[in-house]
Write an enzyme that holds these catalytic residues in place. Structure first.
Site, PDB file in Angstrom:
ATOM      1  N   ASP A 531      23.103 -21.037 -13.698  1.00  0.00           N
ATOM      2  CA  ASP A 531      22.717 -20.948 -12.289  1.00  0.00           C
ATOM      3  C   ASP A 531      21.622 -19.933 -12.022  1.00  0.00           C
ATOM      4  OD1 ASP A 531      24.239 -22.826 -11.058  1.00  0.00           O
ATOM      5  OD2 ASP A 531      25.947 -21.509 -10.729  1.00  0.00           O
TER       6      ASP A 531
HETATM    7  C1  GLC Z   1      29.467 -19.623 -12.981  1.00  0.00           C
HETATM    8  C2  GLC Z   1      29.447 -20.921 -12.210  1.00  0.00           C
HETATM    9  C3  GLC Z   1      29.066 -22.080 -13.086  1.00  0.00           C
HETATM   10  C4  GLC Z   1      27.803 -21.798 -13.840  1.00  0.00           C
HETATM   11  C5  GLC Z   1      27.927 -20.485 -14.602  1.00  0.00           C
HETATM   12  C6  GLC Z   1      26.655 -20.087 -15.306  1.00  0.00           C
HETATM   13  O1  GLC Z   1      30.528 -19.627 -13.879  1.00  0.00           O
HETATM   14  O2  GLC Z   1      30.709 -21.183 -11.643  1.00  0.00           O
HETATM   15  O3  GLC Z   1      28.918 -23.238 -12.323  1.00  0.00           O
HETATM   16  O4  GLC Z   1      27.563 -22.861 -14.720  1.00  0.00           O
HETATM   17  O5  GLC Z   1      28.257 -19.460 -13.687  1.00  0.00           O
HETATM   18  O6  GLC Z   1      25.625 -19.745 -14.455  1.00  0.00           O
END
Ligand code: GLC
Length: 839
Positions: A531
C-alpha cells in the site's frame, strides 16, 4: 525427484515446553490456552470473543471492546485503546470485602484498582478469557465469552472464600458505553452526550435490567446489562458512580464507600452500567457465583428470551461447553504431529484460531486498527486472502463473505477496495470505497489527466485464488453459475448488472489483461499488495505480475475441471505472454525488480541507493512459476543473502532514509519499519512457499521458525507482542528496536503462514482430483503425522522420511493400495489411511 539438503543446515527442533516458567506466561497445549502470570505485559495484549456479528476484543486486564456487526457503525462499549494499560477501558469488576472500618476493594483484573495480588493468571483461551486471582483471602474466577451465535457477552464470576472465617462480599461489575458511531464518540462532545440514555428497569423479584441507547436507536437497537441474580442497586451515570463530580476515579470510585449505589439513570452524558451484587456472607471454602450479560437487541422485549436463558447458570455452562465443542470440531479439520513443538502448537491451535479472527474482523478492529470510521472496513484484498486460511474449516461461511466481496467488484473487473458491513447491508448505493486512492484524487499529470489510478492493481485478482480454493475444497462447481451483482456506485443492488461467479472471475483476469504497461506487465494501479508505494499511473508491478500469473493458473485448473479446454488454452496463452514479458524485462542480473515507473525506470534494482531488492518479486515469481531454473533459485538466494534476518525476511533493503515525495508512503517510515525495510510478516510465508516449490525444506522451515511467535515466548522483552498470534510487522535490523513486533492479530500473515505450514511444508492440499500429499520438510525430520478432513472423509496420513530428504514422494499407499501419484482419492466418508514415503 528427491531434493536433499545437508543435515547441517537443518534447524534444531525448538521446544515450547508446557508450563516452563517464562517471564510473562506459558503455553498450556492440553487446554489450548496461553496462561499469563503477570498483568504487566510489555504492551497491551488481547484476545477476541464472539464474531463480527457480535463480539470483539477482551484485553488481558479486563477491558472489553464489544460491537455488533460493524465496529465503526455499531459499537457498544467505550474502549479507548490509547489509554495506559493501568487505566479503566470500558469494563471491570470490583470485589468489595467488608472489614471492621468499611470496605476493601480490588479488581480481579488488577486494572483499575492496581491491587497487588497473591496469585494472578489470565488464561487466553479459544474465544474466551479466564482470570484466576487470589486477593484478600478470596479466589476469584472470571470467565468472559460470547455463546456461539448469540448477541450476548457473558461474564461468569465465581468468588471462593479461602479463609477460615466467613467474609461479606459484594461484586460490582461495570461497563461504560460508547455512542454507536465509534468515531463520533471521540469527535463530537455536544451531540453524542445529548443522545446517550440509560434507564433501569426493576423486575418484581429484585432483578434489574439496565437499558442503554443513543436516543435515535431507542426503537431499533438497545443495549442491556443484567445479572442472573437480584441486585441491591445500580448506577447508570458515570459522574455519580465515580463521585464528587468525577474527582472520584476508576481506581477508587467514591460510591463504593456506601452500602448501595444511587440507582442513577442517565438522560445524557457518560452512560455506564454498574450493578451492586451482594454476595452476602460467603462461608469458609464456599463459592458464590453470578453471571452478567451485556447484549444488544432490537428491544428489551426481543432480548427477554436471551436474558431468561442466561440467567440460568446451567445454560451458561452449556454455552461454554458448546463453545469448546465448536473449537474442537473446527480444529479437528487439520491436526499435525511433527518433531517441532512450537510448530505443532501454532498449527494445531493458535494459527487456525487467528485465521478465524482475521476472517471475522478483516483489518477492522484490533488494538492497532481501531475500527473508527467507515473508511477501513472489510478489505477486498485482505479478506480474499483471509478466507483461504479458513477454507478447509468453514467453507460455507467463507463463501458468504466471498460473495459479498464479489458484489463490490466493478463491471469493468477491478474491485472497490473496502466496505463497511452495515453500510453494505443497508444498500444505500454508496457502501464501498476505493480506499486510500481517494487521497490522490484530483492530482493531475503533465497532460492534465488524473496522475494516479483510483483502483488497485491486485484487489480483484485475489478473489480468483479464493474461489478456486473453495471449489477445490468442496467440489461444488455449481457455485460458478450463481449470479452476483457487480458494484455500480449510486445504484441499489437490484438495479445493478449481474454476472455469474465465473463471469466475475473472467472479468478480474480480463481487467489485468487489458491494463498492461510498456513492458507488457500488469499496471500497478494506485498500489499493489504494498500500500505504501504509490507511483503515478503507468507504473508496472512485478507483484501484480506474479499474482496475475498465479490467478491464471488457478483459472486454468477451474476451466479444466469444467472440461472447457478452449478457455484453458486461452488463459495459457495469457500466462505465457506475461511470463515472457516478465523474463524479458524484470531480471536485474541477480534478482527480479519490483516496479517500473511510467517512464520505465526500475525500482528494486542493484543500481538503486535505497530499495535495491524487494522480497515479493522474488517469492511471487516462483509461486506463479514465471521464474524458472537458475533465475528462480538466484532470486531466492539473493533474498536470503540480502533480506533475511534472525527475526524474519525484510520486505526490502536498504530502507529509504527520509521522506521522498516520489515514492511517498514507504518513505514516511524510518528505515527498518513496516514496508520500508521492516520485516512485514505477511511476505514471509510467501518466501516459505516459494522455497517448498524449489524443494528446499530446510530453508522453508527456517523461515517458518524464525517468525513463529510461540518460539519467541522466551524473548518477549524484545518481541513484546503476543506470543500466541502473529503480529503484522517486526522491526528490521536497520532499526534500533530490531525484533520488536507490532500490530498483532489482524494480518494476512495468519492465513498465509497457515497455508504455508499445512499446504506446503506439511504439503496436504485440496485439489479437483483429490487430496494432494506432497510435503517439503526439514531433512532432519524422520516423518510426521497429520489428520485432515476433506469432502466428508477423514484422512489419517503418515509421512515417513527414512532417507532424510526434504521433498519427493517415493510412494503413496492409500488404504493398503499403492497409488501412482501424490493425490489421495476423494472418498466423501469414512476414515482412510494414507502412508507416504519420501525419498
Ligand atoms: C496492511 C494492509 C494490506 C497491505 C499491507 C501492505 O497489512 O492491510 O492490505 O497489503 O499492509 O502494505
Amino acid at each position: 525427484m528427491a531434493t536433499k539438503q545437508t543435515k547441517k543446515s537443518a534447524p534444531k527442533a525448538k521446544k515450547v515446553a508446557a508450563k516452563t516458567a517464562a517471564k510473562y506466561g506459558y503455553f498450556d497445549d492440553a487446554k489450548k490456552e496461553y496462561v499469563l502470570t503477570t498483568p504487566a505485559t510489555p504492551i497491551k495484549w488481547c484476545n477476541y470473543v464472539g464474531t463480527l456479528n457480535f463480539g470483539g476484543i477482551v484485553d488481558t486486564t479486563g477491558g472489553t471492546l464489544v460491537c455488533k456487526g460493524d465496529p465503526a457503525l455499531n459499537r457498544i462499549t467505550k474502549y479507548i485503546a490509547q489509554m495506559p494499560c493501568s487505566d479503566f477501558k470500558a469494563s471491570t469488576i470490583y470485589i468489595r470485602v467488608k472489614n471492621a472500618k468499611g470496605y476493601t476493594v480490588f479488581s480481579p483484573f488488577v486494572v483499575p484498582t492496581l491491587t497487588k495480588m497473591k496469585k494472578w493468571e489470565c488464561h487466553v483461551g479459544l474465544s474466551y478469557m479466564r482470570w484466576i486471582a487470589e486477593c484478600e483471602g478470596l479466589r476469584t474466577q472470571v470467565t468472559i465469552f460470547v455463546p456461539t451465535g448469540s448477541n450476548t457477552l457473558l461474564q461468569d464470576i465465581q468468588v471462593t472464600n479461602l479463609d477460615k472465617a466467613s467474609k461479606e462480599v459484594d461484586i460490582i461489575p461495570v461497563y461504560e458505553f460508547s455512542h454507536f458511531e465509534a468515531e463520533k464518540q471521540l469527535t463530537n462532545a455536544d451531540w453524542v452526550p445529548q443522545t446517550m440514555t440509560l434507564k433501569g428497569h426493576w423486575e418484581k423479584d429484585g432483578h434489574v435490567v439496565l437499558e442503554q441507547y443513543a436516543y435515535m436507536k431507542r426503537d431499533f437497537a438497545v443495549n442491556y446489562v443484567t445479572a442472573n441474580c437480584k441486585v441491591g442497586s445500580f448506577d447508570g451515570d458515570r459522574r455519580v458512580f465515580l463521585g464528587a463530580n468525577e474527582m472520584g476515579s476508576w481506581a477508587a470510585p467514591l460510591s463504593l464507600a456506601n452500602k448501595e449505589l444511587s440507582n442513577s439513570e442517565c438522560d445524557r452524558g457518560d452512560n455506564i452500567a454498574a450493578l451492586m451484587i451482594h454476595a452476602g456472607k460467603i462461608a469458609a471454602g464456599k463459592t458464590f457465583r453470578t453471571c452478567t450479560q451485556l447484549g444488544q437487541e432490537q428491544s428489551l422485549k426481543v432480548a427477554s428470551k436471551a436474558i431468561a436463558k442466561y440467567r440460568d447458570l446451567k445454560n451458561v455452562d452449556k454455552a461454554f461447553d458448546e463453545l469448546a465443542k465448536f473449537w474442537e470440531k473446527y480444529l479437528s479439520t487439520i491436526q499435525v504431529q511433527t518433531p517441532d513443538a512450537a510448530f505443532n502448537s501454532m498449527v494445531n491451535v493458535h494459527n487456525p484460531r487467528q485465521c478465524h479472527t482475521t476472517k471475522n474482523w478483516s483489518r477492522y478492529l484490533s488494538l492497532y486498527q481501531l475500527g473508527y470510521g467507515t473508511s477501513r472496513g472489510i478489505g477486498y484484498r485482505d479478506s480474499s486472502q483471509d478466507l483461504m486460511g479458513v477454507m478447509s474449516h468453514m467453507p460455507e461461511e467463507a463463501l458468504e463473505l466471498a460473495l459479498n466481496l464479489l458484489s463490490v467488484q466493478r463491471p469493468e473487473g477491478n474491485a472497490m477496495h473496502q466496505y463497511a458491513p452495515l453500510a453494505l447491508a443497508e444498500d444505500n448505493g454508496n457502501e464501498a470505497n476505493a480506499g486510500d486512492s481517494r487521497e490522490k484524487k484530483g492530482v493531475l499529470d503533465e497532460n492534465g489527466n488524473p496522475a494516479y489510478a483510483d483502483w488497485y492493481g491486485d484487489d480483484h485478482l485475489w478473489i480468483v485464488l479464493t474461489i478456486a480454493n473453495y471449489l477445490k475444497e468442496t467440489g461444488k462447481m455449481d457455485l460458478l453459475k450463481k449470479e452476483v451483482p457487480f458494484y455500480e456506485a449510486g445504484k441499489k443492488r437490484a438495479q445493478r448488472e449481474k454476472g455469474t461467479v465465473l463471469e466475475h472471475l473472467k472479468r478480474s483476469l480480463n481487467f489485468t489483461r487489458t491494463h498492461l504497461g510498456k513492458h507488457g506487465l500488469p499496471l500497478l494501479g494506485f498500489a499493489d499488495w504494498n500500500d505504501c508505494m504509490n507511483l503515478p499511473l503507468g507504473a508496472e508491478s512485478s507483484f501484480n505480475t506474479g499474482l496475475y500469473a498465479k490467478a491464471l493458473l488457478e483459472m486454468m485448473d477451474i476451466c479444466e475441471a469444467l472440461g472447457d479446454t478452449k478457455s484453458v488454452e486461452m488463459y495459457k496463452g495469457w500466462y505465457e505472454d506475461v511470463k515472457k514479458a516478465f523474463n524479458d524485462s524484470a531480471w536485474d542480473g541477480k534478482w527480479w525488480v519490483r516496479w517500473f515507473d511510467k517512464q520505465g525506470n526500475a525500482y528494486g534494482t542493484n543500481k538503486a541507493k535505497y530499495g535495491k531488492i524487494y522480497c515479493n518479486s522474488q517469492s511471487w515469481s516462483v509461486i506463479s512459476g514465471i521464474a524458472t531454473g537458475d533465475r528462480a533459485v538466484m532470486g531466492m538466494d539473493s533474498l536470503n543473502k540480502l533480506l533475511n534476518t534472525a527475526n524474519g525476511v525484510k520486505s526490502s533493503t536498504p530502507g529509504y532514509r527520509g521522506f521522498d515525495p516520489n515514492v511517498g508512503g514507504i518513505s514516511t517510515y524510518p528505515p527498518g519499519a513496516k514496508e520500508n525495510g521492516g520485516i512485514f510478516l505477511h511476505t514471509n510465508p510467501w518466501v516459505m512457499i516459494a522455497e517448498t516449490i524449489l524443494g528446499r525444506g530446510d530453508k522453508a522451515f527456517q523461515y517458518y521458525s524464525q517468525i513463529n511467535p510461540a518460539a519467541k515466548n522466551t524473548k518477549l522483552d524484545e518481541f513484546e507482542s503476543e506470543p500466541y498470534c502473529y503480529p503484522q510487522n517486526i522491526l528490521g535490523d536497520e532499526h534500533k528496536q530490531f525484533g520488536m513486533g507490532r500490530n498483532a492479530w489482524l494480518s494476512g500473515t495468519s492465513s498465509w503462514t497457515y497455508q504455508a505450514a499445512t499446504q506446503f511444508i506439511i504439503g496436504v492440499r485440496a485439489s479437483f482430483k483429490g487430496l494432494i500429499v506432497n510435503p517439503c520438510i526439514p531433512s532432519s525430520w524422520d516423518g510426521f503425522k497429520v489428520t485432515r478432513k476433506f469432502r466428508g472423509a477423514t484422512y489419517e496420513i503418515e509421512v515417513k522420511n527414512p532417507k532424510h530428504v526434504c521433498k519427493g514422494v517415493a510412494e503413496m499407499i492409500v488404504d493398503g493400495k499403492k497409488i501412482d501419484a501424490d493425490v489421495a482419492p476423494i472418498f466423501t466418508k469414512g476414515v482412510h489411511k494414507v502412508i507416504v514415503t519420501l525419498g
